[in-house]
Design a protein around this motif. Sequence first.
Motif, PDB file in Angstrom:
ATOM      1  N   ARG A 137     -18.214  -2.292  -3.051  1.00  0.00           N
ATOM      2  CA  ARG A 137     -17.950  -1.765  -4.402  1.00  0.00           C
ATOM      3  C   ARG A 137     -19.105  -0.894  -4.877  1.00  0.00           C
ATOM      4  NH1 ARG A 137     -17.291  -5.306 -10.025  1.00  0.00           N
ATOM      5  NH2 ARG A 137     -17.472  -3.509 -11.419  1.00  0.00           N
ATOM      6  N   ARG A 138     -20.334  -1.342  -4.670  1.00  0.00           N
ATOM      7  CA  ARG A 138     -21.489  -0.547  -5.098  1.00  0.00           C
ATOM      8  C   ARG A 138     -21.490   0.813  -4.397  1.00  0.00           C
ATOM      9  NH1 ARG A 138     -24.149  -5.656  -4.877  1.00  0.00           N
ATOM     10  NH2 ARG A 138     -24.881  -5.206  -2.764  1.00  0.00           N
ATOM     11  N   TYR A 139     -21.097   0.796  -3.122  1.00  0.00           N
ATOM     12  CA  TYR A 139     -21.049   2.056  -2.372  1.00  0.00           C
ATOM     13  C   TYR A 139     -19.961   2.973  -2.934  1.00  0.00           C
ATOM     14  CZ  TYR A 139     -20.085   5.365   1.374  1.00  0.00           C
ATOM     15  OH  TYR A 139     -19.854   6.518   2.080  1.00  0.00           O
ATOM     16  N   ILE A 140     -18.796   2.433  -3.215  1.00  0.00           N
ATOM     17  CA  ILE A 140     -17.682   3.234  -3.741  1.00  0.00           C
ATOM     18  C   ILE A 140     -18.057   3.868  -5.076  1.00  0.00           C
ATOM     19  CG2 ILE A 140     -15.339   3.072  -4.700  1.00  0.00           C
ATOM     20  CD1 ILE A 140     -14.777   0.967  -2.532  1.00  0.00           C
ATOM     21  N   GLU A 141     -18.828   3.177  -5.864  1.00  0.00           N
ATOM     22  CA  GLU A 141     -19.225   3.687  -7.180  1.00  0.00           C
ATOM     23  C   GLU A 141     -20.374   4.690  -7.103  1.00  0.00           C
ATOM     24  OE1 GLU A 141     -17.946  -0.299  -9.775  1.00  0.00           O
ATOM     25  OE2 GLU A 141     -20.039   0.036  -9.191  1.00  0.00           O
ATOM     26  N   SER A 142     -20.929   4.864  -5.892  1.00  0.00           N
ATOM     27  CA  SER A 142     -22.043   5.805  -5.725  1.00  0.00           C
ATOM     28  C   SER A 142     -21.516   7.212  -5.475  1.00  0.00           C
ATOM     29  CB  SER A 142     -22.933   5.367  -4.559  1.00  0.00           C
ATOM     30  OG  SER A 142     -22.232   5.481  -3.322  1.00  0.00           O
ATOM     31  N   ASP A 143     -22.401   8.201  -5.619  1.00  0.00           N
ATOM     32  CA  ASP A 143     -22.012   9.596  -5.383  1.00  0.00           C
ATOM     33  C   ASP A 143     -21.772   9.827  -3.882  1.00  0.00           C
ATOM     34  OD1 ASP A 143     -22.283  10.140  -8.056  1.00  0.00           O
ATOM     35  OD2 ASP A 143     -24.376  10.801  -7.886  1.00  0.00           O
ATOM     36  N   GLY A 144     -20.727  10.576  -3.585  1.00  0.00           N
ATOM     37  CA  GLY A 144     -20.449  10.955  -2.203  1.00  0.00           C
ATOM     38  C   GLY A 144     -19.897   9.852  -1.333  1.00  0.00           C
ATOM     39  N   ALA A 145     -19.356   8.790  -1.925  1.00  0.00           N
ATOM     40  CA  ALA A 145     -18.822   7.671  -1.135  1.00  0.00           C
ATOM     41  C   ALA A 145     -17.631   8.117  -0.302  1.00  0.00           C
ATOM     42  CB  ALA A 145     -18.417   6.526  -2.055  1.00  0.00           C
ATOM     43  N   MET A 146     -17.542   7.605   0.918  1.00  0.00           N
ATOM     44  CA  MET A 146     -16.426   7.953   1.807  1.00  0.00           C
ATOM     45  C   MET A 146     -16.113   6.754   2.689  1.00  0.00           C
ATOM     46  SD  MET A 146     -16.042  11.072   4.566  1.00  0.00           S
ATOM     47  CE  MET A 146     -17.391  10.493   5.603  1.00  0.00           C
ATOM     48  N   LEU A 147     -14.834   6.383   2.760  1.00  0.00           N
ATOM     49  CA  LEU A 147     -14.367   5.318   3.654  1.00  0.00           C
ATOM     50  C   LEU A 147     -13.392   5.950   4.642  1.00  0.00           C
ATOM     51  CD1 LEU A 147     -13.709   2.371   1.145  1.00  0.00           C
ATOM     52  CD2 LEU A 147     -15.700   2.723   2.596  1.00  0.00           C
ATOM     53  N   PRO A 148     -13.850   6.411   5.798  1.00  0.00           N
ATOM     54  CA  PRO A 148     -12.982   7.150   6.717  1.00  0.00           C
ATOM     55  C   PRO A 148     -12.009   6.285   7.513  1.00  0.00           C
ATOM     56  CG  PRO A 148     -15.174   6.931   7.654  1.00  0.00           C
ATOM     57  CD  PRO A 148     -15.248   6.360   6.265  1.00  0.00           C
TER      58      PRO A 148
END
Length: 367
Positions: free
Chosen positions: A68-79
């Motif tokens: 969640r912290r990553y998703i809320e960060s700038d430039g997050a990507m889950l390929p």
Amino acid sequence: MSRANVTRKVMRLPALRIKQGDREIYSFAVDGKQLLDFTTVSRIGRGEDGELAGYQRPEVLSHIRAIRRYIESDGAMLPNAVVVAFNDSVTFRPSRRVNGQELATVGELHVPVDFDGDYKPALLVDGQQRVAAIRDAEVESFPIAAVGFVADDDEQRSQFILVNNTKPLPKGLIHELIPDAAGYLPPKYARRRLPASVMIQLNLNPEGPFFERIQTPTSPDGYIKDNSILRMIENSLFEGALYRYRDPIDGSGDEEAMVAHLEMFWSIVSDTWPDEWLSPPRKSRLTHGAGIQSLGYVMDALTDGYHVDHLDRAEIERKIKAITKISAWSGGQWRLGPDDTRKWNGLQNTPNDVKLLTNLLLRTVRC
């Protein structure tokens, strides 16, 4: 996922249909926050009748918070794509005439959605932690890639195992899933399908000595490690007393006879040492991996060559009781050899210690 008496709308998702033999796979994009409108997570458990329900492990909250912290960060990507299993209410509509030689067909995936009820036409096979993180994240939307296929419950379990074959799934979860998984399984799991099925039946029989004592995801209060029981069963299936009930060609077997054979022997063990049998491994080496495996070899030595219907229980009881003279399951010392004396809990679940204890027990029952 009952489909009776529900009012549904249809979610139309741009998709690619890919054919693999007679099967179809759908690759599509969807807002991660909308995914839970038509998917649910099938938590592993057992009903009152003992039947396996679901297959997913519980959410790992620390993992979800990190994503969640990553998703809320700038430039997050889950390929990486999440994987979902649909029921047969989902349809694919190609957008143009299909050339039979094409590898993929462009079109729309039509997914029924019941926004006011609990009807969900899909189960989440892989990606539950990512989807949970997107659900909780303070973002308006987060589009993700998804792959879907149509399957029944048993095939969903098989696909769940295969998808997670290169990831660290808990072994206990795999052991509960593989007996009910349909289709292909990797060899290391296929080999354990029959032992795992027998183990689960032992754990579910309220009249047997193992009832709810084997620790599994659906029996978390058990104190005997499932891997100890599986090793004991595997040893006997491939080289010991249970081999007679097994078909060596297709790997199937007379599970009812196997369970009866095991329960007969281990009920003698539990009756001979009732207090030690009811104690966890840290207090009793009888329920420890070393004790379970060693006594499994004793079972093979005393019962190999005999069908369960022709075993002499009284004779087996007499020989098992002889072990009480030299045993130190929960106190005292083990005299494993002329120069090897151990405190009762000095035995470890290692191949060498299992071999030493097995030899001691076998010498005793053969006297």
